[in-house]
Design an enzyme around this catalytic site. Structure first.
Site, mmCIF file in Angstrom:
data_model
loop_
_atom_site.group_PDB
_atom_site.id
_atom_site.type_symbol
_atom_site.label_atom_id
_atom_site.label_comp_id
_atom_site.label_asym_id
_atom_site.label_seq_id
_atom_site.Cartn_x
_atom_site.Cartn_y
_atom_site.Cartn_z
ATOM 1 N N ASP A 1 -44.748 -0.572 71.343
ATOM 2 C CA ASP A 1 -43.358 -0.814 70.945
ATOM 3 C C ASP A 1 -43.294 -1.391 69.534
ATOM 4 O OD1 ASP A 1 -41.790 0.059 73.095
ATOM 5 O OD2 ASP A 1 -42.206 -1.742 74.245
ATOM 6 N N ILE A 2 -44.064 -2.439 69.297
ATOM 7 C CA ILE A 2 -44.050 -3.065 67.978
ATOM 8 C C ILE A 2 -44.581 -2.095 66.921
ATOM 9 C CG2 ILE A 2 -44.978 -4.929 66.568
ATOM 10 C CD1 ILE A 2 -42.938 -5.913 68.554
#
Length: 373
Positions: free
Chosen positions: A167-168
């Protein structure tokens, strides 16, 4: 807003983590980010832990934004949204492919009606390919992207990386693409669509694992051990663990001297990197036999003074007490919590306000007045 992106307006239709992280980076750099949420709000508003009545999780990734709640299937709210589109420079979304088209705001429609708008899309598998419509979460992509085959203890089963790496990472890949499109558009070029897939992002972060697999040396789970240099691992001490990173002969010689065993550099088992890799279990046992006699702090200071790359294995409490992170403005106060700051440090740009995440629909009246909707 101050900062290098002052004057750039971003409509943020994203939710949970990957997209909000991307748009938060833009807000930190001075962009005006208007978070367009469904009437129930971003899903992450309901995630624990909470501070007061708000989700600390949501607040940690949505600082510096404005919020308006719009039902994009309702004609009145669509009219408001389209007034915002008329002024926006960028629209960021992380719906599954095809959802924008169903809402009537697909790429072709946007390009025709708002030709200067940059559309930035983040999805699990991308806008093309046979898996484009599959649902995705960070854990699924860690599994399908190969990283879980590399993570965990030697001989153990699949393990998730202990943070939402994909996600990051995908959010970090998206916002530089947006900046590139903005620079190009300011030069007179047409607005581009920018898109990033979570799976693509994971593959891009596999480092040398792909090459090793193709060279006949499939990487395996090794715990903290590094596959191509030794000693590079976490070693137990009297009260914890310390990582040593000795990829070069000089590092190993210095470490051996600190440990009181300078003769190791001439030991046939440890004489060079290839020998140390072949005998890594014996080397680790020898190192830990000495390091277990003293504390982590003792060894950290001793190795650092000798020029050996090292660092303690810290927990979150240790991390939150680190004066280095405080000095770097990486621990920002936020209503009973501290959250991560922005690792980009631009001269003259103040640290972001971690407590500036909006409540749901907080800016509705102001935005309606401003845009005449």
């Amino acid at each position: 807003m101050s900062g290098p992106l002052a004057g750039v307006m971003v409509l943020d239709l994203t939710r949970v983590l990957s997209g909000p992280y991307c748009t938060m980076m833009l807000a930190d750099l001075g962009a005006r980010v208007i978070k367009v949420e469904p009437p129930g709000g971003d899903d992450s508003r309901h995630f624990p832990p909470r501070t007061g009545g708000d989700s600390a999780y949501f607040m940690a990734f949505n600082r510096g934004k404005e919020s308006i709640a719009l039902d994009l299937t309702a004609p009145a709210d669509r009219a408001i949204f389209e007034r915002l589109l008329t002024t926006a420079d960028v629209m960021v979304e992380n719906f599954r492919p095809g959802v924008l088209d169903k809402l009537g705001y697909g790429p072709a429609v946007l390009a025709e009606r708002w030709p200067t708008l940059i559309l930035a899309s983040l999805s699990g598998f991308g806008q093309t390919g046979p898996d484009r419509g599959r649902m995705a979460y960070d854990l699924l992509i860690q599994a399908m992207g190969g990283v879980m085959s590399l993570t965990g203890e030697e001989g153990g089963g699949p393990a998730r990386v202990g943070t939402s790496l994909v996600d990051i990472g995908s959010g970090m890949f998206l916002w530089p693409g947006i900046l590139a499109a903005l620079v190009e558009r300011r030069g007179g070029a047409p607005a581009r669509r920018v898109e990033v897939a979570m799976l693509d992002s994971q593959v891009a972060m596999l480092e040398h694992a792909m090459m090793r697999a193709q060279a006949g040396d499939p990487p395996q789970r090794l715990g903290a051990r590094f596959p191509t240099a030794s000693p590079v691992d976490a070693y137990r001490t009297a009260d914890g663990a310390l990582v040593l990173a000795c990829p070069m002969p000089r590092h190993f010689a210095a470490a051996a001297a600190v440990l009181g065993h300078p003769e190791w550099v001439d030991d046939p088992r440890f004489v060079d990197n290839a020998a140390r890799l072949a005998n890594q279990a014996a080397l680790k046992a020898a190192i830990e036999a000495v390091m277990r006699e003293r504390t982590t702090a003792h060894w950290d200071a001793a190795f650092a003074a000798a020029g050996v790359p090292c660092g303690p294995v810290r927990n979150m409490a240790d991390l939150l007490a680190d004066p280095q992170l405080t000095a770097r403005e990486m621990l920002l106060p936020m209503a009973g919590f501290r959250v991560a700051g922005n690792p980009m440090k631009l001269s003259g740009l103040a640290a972001p306000d971690a407590a500036s995440a909006p409540t749901l629909d907080q800016h509705r009246a102001a935005l309606l007045a401003e845009f005449g909707a």
